[in-house]
Write a protein that holds these residues in place. Structure first.
Motif, PDB file in Angstrom:
ATOM      1  N   LEU A  23      -2.244  42.728  -2.479  1.00 19.79           N
ATOM      2  CA  LEU A  23      -1.338  43.870  -2.578  1.00 19.79           C
ATOM      3  C   LEU A  23      -1.954  45.112  -1.968  1.00 19.79           C
ATOM      4  O   LEU A  23      -1.262  45.884  -1.299  1.00 19.79           O
ATOM      5  N   ASP A  24      -3.244  45.315  -2.199  1.00 16.94           N
ATOM      6  CA  ASP A  24      -3.912  46.477  -1.614  1.00 16.94           C
ATOM      7  C   ASP A  24      -3.786  46.477  -0.095  1.00 16.94           C
ATOM      8  O   ASP A  24      -3.503  47.513   0.511  1.00 16.94           O
ATOM      9  N   ILE A  25      -3.985  45.337   0.517  1.00 17.91           N
ATOM     10  CA  ILE A  25      -3.917  45.236   1.980  1.00 17.91           C
ATOM     11  C   ILE A  25      -2.506  45.526   2.479  1.00 17.91           C
ATOM     12  O   ILE A  25      -2.307  46.333   3.391  1.00 17.91           O
ATOM     13  N   VAL A  26      -1.523  44.879   1.879  1.00 16.66           N
ATOM     14  CA  VAL A  26      -0.129  45.072   2.306  1.00 16.66           C
ATOM     15  C   VAL A  26       0.297  46.522   2.089  1.00 16.66           C
ATOM     16  O   VAL A  26       0.908  47.139   2.965  1.00 16.66           O
ATOM     17  N   LEU A  27      -0.022  47.067   0.928  1.00 19.02           N
ATOM     18  CA  LEU A  27       0.402  48.432   0.633  1.00 19.02           C
ATOM     19  C   LEU A  27      -0.321  49.454   1.504  1.00 19.02           C
ATOM     20  O   LEU A  27       0.275  50.470   1.890  1.00 19.02           O
ATOM     21  N   LYS A  28      -1.570  49.192   1.835  1.00 19.65           N
ATOM     22  CA  LYS A  28      -2.296  50.113   2.717  1.00 19.65           C
ATOM     23  C   LYS A  28      -1.598  50.197   4.077  1.00 19.65           C
ATOM     24  O   LYS A  28      -1.389  51.285   4.614  1.00 19.65           O
ATOM     25  N   ARG A  29      -1.203  49.058   4.611  1.00 14.29           N
ATOM     26  CA  ARG A  29      -0.496  49.041   5.899  1.00 14.29           C
ATOM     27  C   ARG A  29       0.860  49.721   5.783  1.00 14.29           C
ATOM     28  O   ARG A  29       1.254  50.497   6.642  1.00 14.29           O
ATOM     29  N   PHE A  30       1.589  49.417   4.700  1.00 14.46           N
ATOM     30  CA  PHE A  30       2.897  50.019   4.471  1.00 14.46           C
ATOM     31  C   PHE A  30       2.779  51.538   4.369  1.00 14.46           C
ATOM     32  O   PHE A  30       3.560  52.281   4.972  1.00 14.46           O
ATOM     33  N   MET A  31       1.811  51.990   3.613  1.00 11.94           N
ATOM     34  CA  MET A  31       1.631  53.433   3.426  1.00 11.94           C
ATOM     35  C   MET A  31       1.300  54.123   4.747  1.00 11.94           C
ATOM     36  O   MET A  31       1.779  55.221   5.006  1.00 11.94           O
ATOM     37  N   ALA A  32       0.536  53.470   5.584  1.00 13.98           N
ATOM     38  CA  ALA A  32       0.143  54.068   6.869  1.00 13.98           C
ATOM     39  C   ALA A  32       1.311  54.159   7.844  1.00 13.98           C
ATOM     40  O   ALA A  32       1.377  55.091   8.650  1.00 13.98           O
ATOM     41  N   THR A  33       2.240  53.207   7.764  1.00 17.96           N
ATOM     42  CA  THR A  33       3.298  53.171   8.781  1.00 17.96           C
ATOM     43  C   THR A  33       4.671  53.636   8.297  1.00 17.96           C
ATOM     44  O   THR A  33       5.454  54.137   9.090  1.00 17.96           O
ATOM     45  N   GLU A  34       4.979  53.465   7.017  1.00 14.79           N
ATOM     46  CA  GLU A  34       6.342  53.701   6.538  1.00 14.79           C
ATOM     47  C   GLU A  34       6.493  54.819   5.513  1.00 14.79           C
ATOM     48  O   GLU A  34       7.550  55.442   5.431  1.00 14.79           O
ATOM     49  N   PHE A  35       5.484  55.054   4.718  1.00 15.48           N
ATOM     50  CA  PHE A  35       5.629  55.916   3.546  1.00 15.48           C
ATOM     51  C   PHE A  35       6.189  57.302   3.874  1.00 15.48           C
ATOM     52  O   PHE A  35       7.091  57.790   3.188  1.00 15.48           O
ATOM     53  N   ASP A  36       5.680  57.937   4.883  1.00 17.00           N
ATOM     54  CA  ASP A  36       6.096  59.310   5.198  1.00 17.00           C
ATOM     55  C   ASP A  36       7.550  59.408   5.653  1.00 17.00           C
ATOM     56  O   ASP A  36       8.114  60.504   5.643  1.00 17.00           O
ATOM     57  N   GLN A  37       8.152  58.291   6.033  1.00 12.29           N
ATOM     58  CA  GLN A  37       9.542  58.304   6.472  1.00 12.29           C
ATOM     59  C   GLN A  37      10.537  57.935   5.368  1.00 12.29           C
ATOM     60  O   GLN A  37      11.741  57.943   5.591  1.00 12.29           O
ATOM     61  N   LEU A  38      10.057  57.611   4.175  1.00  9.92           N
ATOM     62  CA  LEU A  38      10.952  57.197   3.095  1.00  9.92           C
ATOM     63  C   LEU A  38      11.765  58.375   2.573  1.00  9.92           C
ATOM     64  O   LEU A  38      11.254  59.481   2.416  1.00  9.92           O
ATOM     65  N   PRO A  67      14.121  39.519  -6.290  1.00  9.14           N
ATOM     66  CA  PRO A  67      14.140  40.688  -7.172  1.00  9.14           C
ATOM     67  C   PRO A  67      15.346  40.659  -8.114  1.00  9.14           C
ATOM     68  O   PRO A  67      16.423  40.203  -7.740  1.00  9.14           O
ATOM     69  N   LYS A  68      15.138  41.144  -9.320  1.00  8.75           N
ATOM     70  CA  LYS A  68      16.228  41.238 -10.289  1.00  8.75           C
ATOM     71  C   LYS A  68      17.174  42.368  -9.914  1.00  8.75           C
ATOM     72  O   LYS A  68      18.338  42.342 -10.268  1.00  8.75           O
ATOM     73  N   ARG A  69      16.652  43.345  -9.214  1.00  8.78           N
ATOM     74  CA  ARG A  69      17.470  44.484  -8.768  1.00  8.78           C
ATOM     75  C   ARG A  69      17.711  44.372  -7.267  1.00  8.78           C
ATOM     76  O   ARG A  69      16.764  44.294  -6.482  1.00  8.78           O
ATOM     77  N   THR A  70      18.956  44.381  -6.879  1.00 13.81           N
ATOM     78  CA  THR A  70      19.298  44.238  -5.461  1.00 13.81           C
ATOM     79  C   THR A  70      18.850  45.439  -4.632  1.00 13.81           C
ATOM     80  O   THR A  70      18.611  45.290  -3.434  1.00 13.81           O
ATOM     81  N   ASP A  71      18.707  46.599  -5.269  1.00 10.55           N
ATOM     82  CA  ASP A  71      18.276  47.774  -4.509  1.00 10.55           C
ATOM     83  C   ASP A  71      16.803  47.708  -4.119  1.00 10.55           C
ATOM     84  O   ASP A  71      16.341  48.486  -3.286  1.00 10.55           O
ATOM     85  N   PHE A  72      16.053  46.757  -4.679  1.00  9.97           N
ATOM     86  CA  PHE A  72      14.654  46.559  -4.280  1.00  9.97           C
ATOM     87  C   PHE A  72      14.538  45.914  -2.899  1.00  9.97           C
ATOM     88  O   PHE A  72      13.561  46.130  -2.182  1.00  9.97           O
ATOM     89  N   GLU A  73      15.494  45.098  -2.530  1.00  9.25           N
ATOM     90  CA  GLU A  73      15.354  44.242  -1.348  1.00  9.25           C
ATOM     91  C   GLU A  73      15.106  45.008  -0.040  1.00  9.25           C
ATOM     92  O   GLU A  73      14.207  44.626   0.724  1.00  9.25           O
ATOM     93  N   PRO A  74      15.864  46.072   0.285  1.00  8.09           N
ATOM     94  CA  PRO A  74      15.578  46.762   1.561  1.00  8.09           C
ATOM     95  C   PRO A  74      14.151  47.310   1.647  1.00  8.09           C
ATOM     96  O   PRO A  74      13.503  47.209   2.693  1.00  8.09           O
ATOM     97  N   LEU A  75      13.660  47.838   0.540  1.00  5.11           N
ATOM     98  CA  LEU A  75      12.303  48.378   0.555  1.00  5.11           C
ATOM     99  C   LEU A  75      11.265  47.263   0.589  1.00  5.11           C
ATOM    100  O   LEU A  75      10.244  47.367   1.280  1.00  5.11           O
ATOM    101  N   LEU A  76      11.526  46.176  -0.123  1.00  3.81           N
ATOM    102  CA  LEU A  76      10.616  45.027  -0.052  1.00  3.81           C
ATOM    103  C   LEU A  76      10.553  44.479   1.369  1.00  3.81           C
ATOM    104  O   LEU A  76       9.480  44.062   1.827  1.00  3.81           O
ATOM    105  N   ALA A  77      11.671  44.509   2.080  1.00  2.00           N
ATOM    106  CA  ALA A  77      11.682  44.057   3.476  1.00  2.00           C
ATOM    107  C   ALA A  77      10.771  44.940   4.328  1.00  2.00           C
ATOM    108  O   ALA A  77      10.043  44.440   5.191  1.00  2.00           O
ATOM    109  N   LYS A  78      10.793  46.242   4.079  1.00  2.00           N
ATOM    110  CA  LYS A  78       9.900  47.153   4.817  1.00  2.00           C
ATOM    111  C   LYS A  78       8.441  46.855   4.479  1.00  2.00           C
ATOM    112  O   LYS A  78       7.576  46.887   5.355  1.00  2.00           O
ATOM    113  N   ILE A  79       8.176  46.585   3.217  1.00  2.71           N
ATOM    114  CA  ILE A  79       6.801  46.266   2.804  1.00  2.71           C
ATOM    115  C   ILE A  79       6.354  44.969   3.461  1.00  2.71           C
ATOM    116  O   ILE A  79       5.248  44.868   3.989  1.00  2.71           O
ATOM    117  N   ARG A  80       7.225  43.950   3.445  1.00  4.75           N
ATOM    118  CA  ARG A  80       6.897  42.654   4.059  1.00  4.75           C
ATOM    119  C   ARG A  80       6.646  42.790   5.555  1.00  4.75           C
ATOM    120  O   ARG A  80       5.830  42.063   6.120  1.00  4.75           O
TER     121      ARG A  80
END
Length: 83
Positions: A23-38, A67-80
């Protein structure tokens, strides 16, 4: 809807430090590329995702579980996308 100022965003960044290396690895990459645009809406969903236990979060990222919540899916796709 919540407004996320710089202080709130710093708290979120701190919460991305997880107990699982995968998770640390995936989130580090996500934070570097996507976080500021959320948007504030996406940030609110991200906070809810970060509240999950590490194993559940990792299972969602790896698509082992749905995911139990459908609103999680678009953001999970960005993380993936940053895996």
């Amino acid at each position: 809807m919540a407004q996320f100022d710089d202080t709130a965003k710093r708290r979120i960044r701190f919460q991305t430090r997880r107990g699982l290396l995968e998770l640390d690895i995936v989130l580090k990459r996500f934070m570097a590329t996507e976080f500021d645009q959320l948007s504030d809406e996406e940030l609110a969903i991200f906070v809810d995702i970060l509240a999950l236990e590490d194993q559940e979060f990792l299972a969602l990222v790896n698509q082992v579980e749905s995911p139990k919540r459908t609103d999680f899916e678009p953001l999970l796709a960005k993380i993936r996308h940053n895996k």
